[in-house]
Design an enzyme around this catalytic site. Structure first.
Site, PDB file in Angstrom:
ATOM      1  N   CYS A  92      39.567  35.075  42.923  1.00 15.60           N
ATOM      2  CA  CYS A  92      38.792  36.030  42.312  1.00 15.60           C
ATOM      3  C   CYS A  92      38.537  34.881  40.740  1.00 15.60           C
ATOM      4  CB  CYS A  92      39.548  36.823  41.752  1.00 15.60           C
ATOM      5  SG  CYS A  92      38.626  37.702  39.923  1.00 15.60           S
ATOM      6  N   LEU A  93      37.326  34.259  40.371  1.00 10.19           N
ATOM      7  CA  LEU A  93      37.171  33.577  39.058  1.00 10.19           C
ATOM      8  C   LEU A  93      37.808  34.090  38.244  1.00 10.19           C
ATOM      9  CD1 LEU A  93      33.733  32.840  39.645  1.00 10.19           C
ATOM     10  CD2 LEU A  93      35.508  31.026  39.994  1.00 10.19           C
ATOM     11  N   GLU A 135      33.418  41.894  45.506  1.00 13.27           N
ATOM     12  CA  GLU A 135      32.213  42.245  44.233  1.00 13.27           C
ATOM     13  C   GLU A 135      32.066  43.583  43.523  1.00 13.27           C
ATOM     14  OE1 GLU A 135      32.136  39.438  42.565  1.00 13.27           O
ATOM     15  OE2 GLU A 135      33.207  38.161  44.403  1.00 13.27           O
ATOM     16  N   HIS A 138      34.949  45.219  41.473  1.00 15.58           N
ATOM     17  CA  HIS A 138      34.593  44.382  40.102  1.00 15.58           C
ATOM     18  C   HIS A 138      33.789  45.372  39.740  1.00 15.58           C
ATOM     19  CE1 HIS A 138      36.465  40.644  39.952  1.00 15.58           C
ATOM     20  NE2 HIS A 138      36.286  39.973  40.672  1.00 15.58           N
TER      21      HIS A 138
HETATM   22 NI    NI Z   1      36.560  38.191  41.475  1.00 19.52          NI
END
Ligand code: NI
Length: 177
Positions: A92-93, A135, A138
Site C-alpha cells: 500500500c502506498l 481501494e 480505503h
Molecule cells: Ni492502499
C-alpha cells in the site's frame, strides 16, 4: 494537475470513512487528475481519495504496466463477492516498505460511476478484483494490514509509529537550525 501528499500509516485520517460524491463537477475532475498523477508518480496501481486526505468516494486504478488502462470508480459498490478466495501479496502506498499475504474473494461484481457520471457494472477477477477491494476498503477507513494477525499488526504499528516520530523529529531539527 498537481501531485498530492499521500498520508502515511498510522495517520488517523486514513481511518476516516469517505462520503458519497453528489455532483461530478470541475473540482472532482481536477481531483481525479491529481489522483492519477500522484498514483503514477509513486508508482502504484491504485489510489483512494482517502489516501490524499480527501474523504469522498473516489478511486483511481491502473493495473497495466505502461499506464494505458486508467479507470475511475466513483461511489463504487461491491454487489457480489465470489465465495472462493485466493491469497496474494499486497502492499500500500500509505504503508511503504511492507507487503504481506491477504486472503480475499477472487472475483467481485461492482457498480460505480465513471468520470463522466455514467453508471457501469464491472466483473473483475485476479489482480483487478484484489485492487478494487483494497481501494474500496480505503474509502471505508480500512487497511490491508487489518486482515493480518494481531501480533503482526502490533509489531507494524510500533515500527511505523517510530518511523513517524523520526520524520517529525528531523523536521523539527531542520526548522530549529
Ligand atoms: Ni492502499
Amino acid at each position: 494537475m498537481a501531485k498530492r501528499e499521500i498520508l502515511q500509516y498510522p495517520d488517523r485520517r486514513l481511518r476516516t470513512p469517505a462520503r458519497a460524491v453528489d455532483v461530478i463537477d470541475e473540482r472532482i475532475q481536477a481531483l481525479i487528475d491529481d489522483m492519477f498523477e500522484t498514483m503514477y508518480d509513486a508508482p502504484g496501481i491504485g489510489l483512494a481519495a482517502t489516501q490524499i486526505d480527501v474523504h469522498e468516494r473516489i478511486v483511481v486504478i491502473d493495473i497495466s504496466e505502461d499506464g494505458s488502462a486508467p479507470r475511475v470508480l466513483i461511489n463504487p459498490e461491491i454487489l457480489e463477492r465470489a465465495s472462493e478466495c485466493d491469497v496474494a501479496e499486497e502492499g500500500c502506498l500509505s504503508i511503504p516498505g511492507y507487503a504481506d499475504d491477504v486472503e480475499r474473494p477472487e472475483r467481485v461484481r461492482i457498480r460505480a460511476l465513471d468520470r463522466d457520471g455514467t453508471s457501469t457494472e464491472i466483473e473483475a477477477e485476479g489482480l483487478l478484483a484484489r485492487c478494487i477491494q483494497h481501494e474500496v476498503d480505503h474509502l471505508d477507513g480500512r487497511l490491508f494490514i487489518d486482515y493480518l494477525s494481531e501480533l503482526k499488526r502490533k509489531r507494524l504499528r510500533r515500527r511505523y509509529e517510530k518511523a513517524a516520530r523520526q520524520r517529525t523529529g528531523q523536521t523539527l531539527g531542520t526548522d530549529a537550525g
